[in-house]
Structure formats: C-alpha cells, structure tokens
Design a protein around this motif. Sequence first.
Motif, PDB file in Angstrom:
ATOM      1  N   ASP A 153       0.839  -1.203   0.000  1.00  0.00           N
ATOM      2  CA  ASP A 153       0.000   0.000   0.000  1.00  0.00           C
ATOM      3  C   ASP A 153       0.872   1.251   0.000  1.00  0.00           C
ATOM      4  O   ASP A 153       0.593   2.225  -0.717  1.00  0.00           O
ATOM      5  N   MET A 154       1.921   1.234   0.796  1.00  0.00           N
ATOM      6  CA  MET A 154       2.796   2.417   0.888  1.00  0.00           C
ATOM      7  C   MET A 154       3.519   2.651  -0.434  1.00  0.00           C
ATOM      8  O   MET A 154       3.689   3.795  -0.851  1.00  0.00           O
ATOM      9  N   ASP A 155       3.943   1.542  -1.087  1.00  0.00           N
ATOM     10  CA  ASP A 155       4.595   1.707  -2.397  1.00  0.00           C
ATOM     11  C   ASP A 155       3.632   2.333  -3.408  1.00  0.00           C
ATOM     12  O   ASP A 155       4.022   3.221  -4.185  1.00  0.00           O
ATOM     13  N   GLU A 156       2.385   1.895  -3.393  1.00  0.00           N
ATOM     14  CA  GLU A 156       1.396   2.468  -4.318  1.00  0.00           C
ATOM     15  C   GLU A 156       1.090   3.921  -3.968  1.00  0.00           C
ATOM     16  O   GLU A 156       0.846   4.746  -4.860  1.00  0.00           O
ATOM     17  N   ILE A 157       1.090   4.211  -2.676  1.00  0.00           N
ATOM     18  CA  ILE A 157       0.878   5.598  -2.247  1.00  0.00           C
ATOM     19  C   ILE A 157       2.001   6.486  -2.784  1.00  0.00           C
ATOM     20  O   ILE A 157       1.756   7.585  -3.296  1.00  0.00           O
ATOM     21  N   ARG A 158       3.241   6.001  -2.688  1.00  0.00           N
ATOM     22  CA  ARG A 158       4.378   6.785  -3.191  1.00  0.00           C
ATOM     23  C   ARG A 158       4.254   7.009  -4.699  1.00  0.00           C
ATOM     24  O   ARG A 158       4.526   8.096  -5.198  1.00  0.00           O
ATOM     25  N   VAL A 159       3.850   5.961  -5.418  1.00  0.00           N
ATOM     26  CA  VAL A 159       3.689   6.093  -6.874  1.00  0.00           C
ATOM     27  C   VAL A 159       2.598   7.108  -7.206  1.00  0.00           C
ATOM     28  O   VAL A 159       2.755   7.961  -8.092  1.00  0.00           O
ATOM     29  N   THR A 160       1.483   7.014  -6.476  1.00  0.00           N
ATOM     30  CA  THR A 160       0.358   7.936  -6.728  1.00  0.00           C
ATOM     31  C   THR A 160       0.759   9.374  -6.433  1.00  0.00           C
ATOM     32  O   THR A 160       0.459  10.296  -7.220  1.00  0.00           O
ATOM     33  N   LEU A 161       1.436   9.578  -5.315  1.00  0.00           N
ATOM     34  CA  LEU A 161       1.890  10.935  -4.966  1.00  0.00           C
ATOM     35  C   LEU A 161       2.894  11.446  -5.993  1.00  0.00           C
ATOM     36  O   LEU A 161       2.878  12.631  -6.350  1.00  0.00           O
ATOM     37  N   ALA A 162       3.760  10.555  -6.488  1.00  0.00           N
ATOM     38  CA  ALA A 162       4.740  10.957  -7.504  1.00  0.00           C
ATOM     39  C   ALA A 162       4.033  11.360  -8.798  1.00  0.00           C
ATOM     40  O   ALA A 162       4.433  12.329  -9.463  1.00  0.00           O
ATOM     41  N   GLU A 163       2.987  10.619  -9.175  1.00  0.00           N
ATOM     42  CA  GLU A 163       2.228  10.966 -10.385  1.00  0.00           C
ATOM     43  C   GLU A 163       1.534  12.319 -10.220  1.00  0.00           C
ATOM     44  O   GLU A 163       1.519  13.133 -11.155  1.00  0.00           O
ATOM     45  N   MET A 164       0.957  12.547  -9.055  1.00  0.00           N
ATOM     46  CA  MET A 164       0.298  13.826  -8.806  1.00  0.00           C
ATOM     47  C   MET A 164       1.311  14.964  -8.825  1.00  0.00           C
ATOM     48  O   MET A 164       1.049  16.049  -9.370  1.00  0.00           O
ATOM     49  N   ASP A 165       2.482  14.704  -8.250  1.00  0.00           N
ATOM     50  CA  ASP A 165       3.538  15.725  -8.241  1.00  0.00           C
ATOM     51  C   ASP A 165       4.015  16.019  -9.661  1.00  0.00           C
ATOM     52  O   ASP A 165       4.231  17.180 -10.030  1.00  0.00           O
ATOM     53  N   LYS A 166       4.157  14.977 -10.486  1.00  0.00           N
ATOM     54  CA  LYS A 166       4.578  15.163 -11.879  1.00  0.00           C
ATOM     55  C   LYS A 166       3.553  15.985 -12.656  1.00  0.00           C
ATOM     56  O   LYS A 166       3.915  16.889 -13.428  1.00  0.00           O
ATOM     57  N   THR A 167       2.270  15.690 -12.432  1.00  0.00           N
ATOM     58  CA  THR A 167       1.207  16.445 -13.111  1.00  0.00           C
ATOM     59  C   THR A 167       1.281  17.924 -12.747  1.00  0.00           C
ATOM     60  O   THR A 167       1.168  18.807 -13.611  1.00  0.00           O
ATOM     61  N   GLU A 168       1.496  18.201 -11.477  1.00  0.00           N
ATOM     62  CA  GLU A 168       1.570  19.600 -11.031  1.00  0.00           C
ATOM     63  C   GLU A 168       2.799  20.301 -11.586  1.00  0.00           C
ATOM     64  O   GLU A 168       2.743  21.486 -11.928  1.00  0.00           O
ATOM     65  N   ARG A 169       3.905  19.574 -11.700  1.00  0.00           N
ATOM     66  CA  ARG A 169       5.123  20.198 -12.228  1.00  0.00           C
ATOM     67  C   ARG A 169       4.976  20.513 -13.721  1.00  0.00           C
ATOM     68  O   ARG A 169       5.517  21.512 -14.203  1.00  0.00           O
ATOM     69  N   ILE A 170       4.270  19.647 -14.441  1.00  0.00           N
ATOM     70  CA  ILE A 170       3.990  19.947 -15.855  1.00  0.00           C
ATOM     71  C   ILE A 170       3.124  21.199 -15.968  1.00  0.00           C
ATOM     72  O   ILE A 170       3.382  22.087 -16.787  1.00  0.00           O
ATOM     73  N   LEU A 171       2.094  21.273 -15.120  1.00  0.00           N
ATOM     74  CA  LEU A 171       1.228  22.465 -15.103  1.00  0.00           C
ATOM     75  C   LEU A 171       2.024  23.703 -14.729  1.00  0.00           C
ATOM     76  O   LEU A 171       1.829  24.783 -15.299  1.00  0.00           O
ATOM     77  N   LEU A 172       2.933  23.549 -13.764  1.00  0.00           N
ATOM     78  CA  LEU A 172       3.744  24.687 -13.331  1.00  0.00           C
ATOM     79  C   LEU A 172       4.599  25.201 -14.482  1.00  0.00           C
ATOM     80  O   LEU A 172       4.695  26.417 -14.699  1.00  0.00           O
TER      81      LEU A 172
END
Length: 280
Positions: A153-172
């Motif tokens: 679960d924690m590994d998937e949480i890290r992946v999900t947070l990383a994807e969300m962070d990547k999306t925000e950085r593209i928007l930025l």
Amino acid sequence: MRRPASRSIRAVVSFGLAALCLLLLANAVARYRATEQLLSASQWVEHTLAVDTQIQTVGSLLRDAETGQRGYLISDQAEYLQPYQAAIRELPAALRTLSDMTSDNPAQVKSMQRLQVLTNNKLAELANTVELYQHGHPEEARAVVKTNLGKNDMDEIRVTLAEMDKTERILLSQRQTLRGVEVKEQTSLILGLGLGLLAAIAFGWALYRIETVRQRATVAILESEEWLSTTLGSIGDAVIATDAEGNVRFMNRVAQDLTHRTQSGAQGRPLKEVFPIFNE
C-alpha cells in the motif's frame, strides 16, 4: 474656390490625431486584458506551487505514521508512537485540503480518489498492528507487517503521490511559460502606449503650429489688403479690382464718381454691370 493648403493639412493632422486616440484606446483595453491574464497566470502558478507543497505534506505524514508504527513494534517504547499519533490526527485534514486544491483537474481527482483508498488501507493496517501489540499480541502484529500488505500500500501511495507531483510540475512549467509570454506582451503594450502618447503630443504640437502659422498669415493678408486698398484709393485714375469670377471687390473714389456707384453698392456685382463698355 480651392480649399487652402493649410486647411487640408489641418484636416489630415486632425484625422491622424483621432485615429491615434482610437489606437491608444484599443491599446489601453488590450493592456488591461493582458494585466488580468497576467494576474490569473500568477495566481495559477502560486496555486500549483501550493498543491505541490500539500502533496509533499501528505507524503511526509504517511511516512511519519509508518516510521512511528515500525519503531514501536521493534522497540516496545511508547514514545515511538508520538509521530504515528500526530500523523493520523493531521492526515484527514491534509487529505481534504489536497482534494479541494485539485478538484479542478479531472486527472488529479482520479489520483486523489485512489490515494484516499490506499491511505485508508494503510492507516487501517497501522492501527491494527499497533492495537495487536498493545493488547499483548506482538507476534501477530509483526506477522501482519511481514505479509507486506502495508508495504505494498505504501509503495502504491508513493507512486500515486509521484504521479500527482509530476502532473503539477507539468502544469507549473506551462503556467510559468504563459506568465513569461504575458509579461512580454504587457511590456510591448506599455511601450506601444508610451510611443502612442508621444505621437499624440507630436500631432497636437503640429496642429498648434499650423494654427499659429494660419493666424499669422491671416493677419499678414489683412494688413496687405489694407495697404493695397489705401494705395489704390490714393491713385488719381479710376481703379476697379475684381475677383477671379469678374465680380467687383474694390473701387477707388475716382471709379465710384465715374460709375456713379458706391463701394458697397458695387461690391460683388459683375464688372460689366458696374462699368459697361460699349464698342462704337
């Protein structure tokens, strides 16, 4: 009669000044819109940075919770539960804030839903192991940890947070690029407005100079006509002056006596009517 050249020039300058004023007005409207867009872009950049910070906050709280739980199970010391307990208190509010901040982005909403499920599973696993340990079942608690369900679960949480962070950085990156373009556009508009104002001042000065020259020319013409009238009036012979159409404009005293007409009576009449000439 042909329109005087000064009047034509003044009309052209006046038209140019009016057109320039319209151009300046359009420039001002465009500058206002560009300023609004720039402010909007700046706000979106700030929003994206805030979302990225909130993503990091959620990840940090989850790591604190897991670290506290593992430390407690290994050491059997209650102080290790402090970061765990602090994290589970703060996580619900942190997740709600992140959800609200990303509610305008469908991709982030989907990621947020997955993150919420994974977080609930992870917190349930942590709470279960802590409760088992506190109730005197340390081996069972450790056995739950060894199943790697919580780790997965924690590994998937890290992946999900990383994807969300990547999306925000593209928007930025996109929003920062847009803000840079809009800053350049606004600078161009300001320069255009400044040049337009200088041109308006130049047009106004040209109108002033034209009017000044026209007034001086009018005075000079009046003085010349007065001098000419005085000169012609003093001549001993009869003198009649006409305009281009042959209408009387001036008669000296000798001509008035000869034709038996006054200056006011002959003014504007055809010469052949005032002074008919007969061929014998």
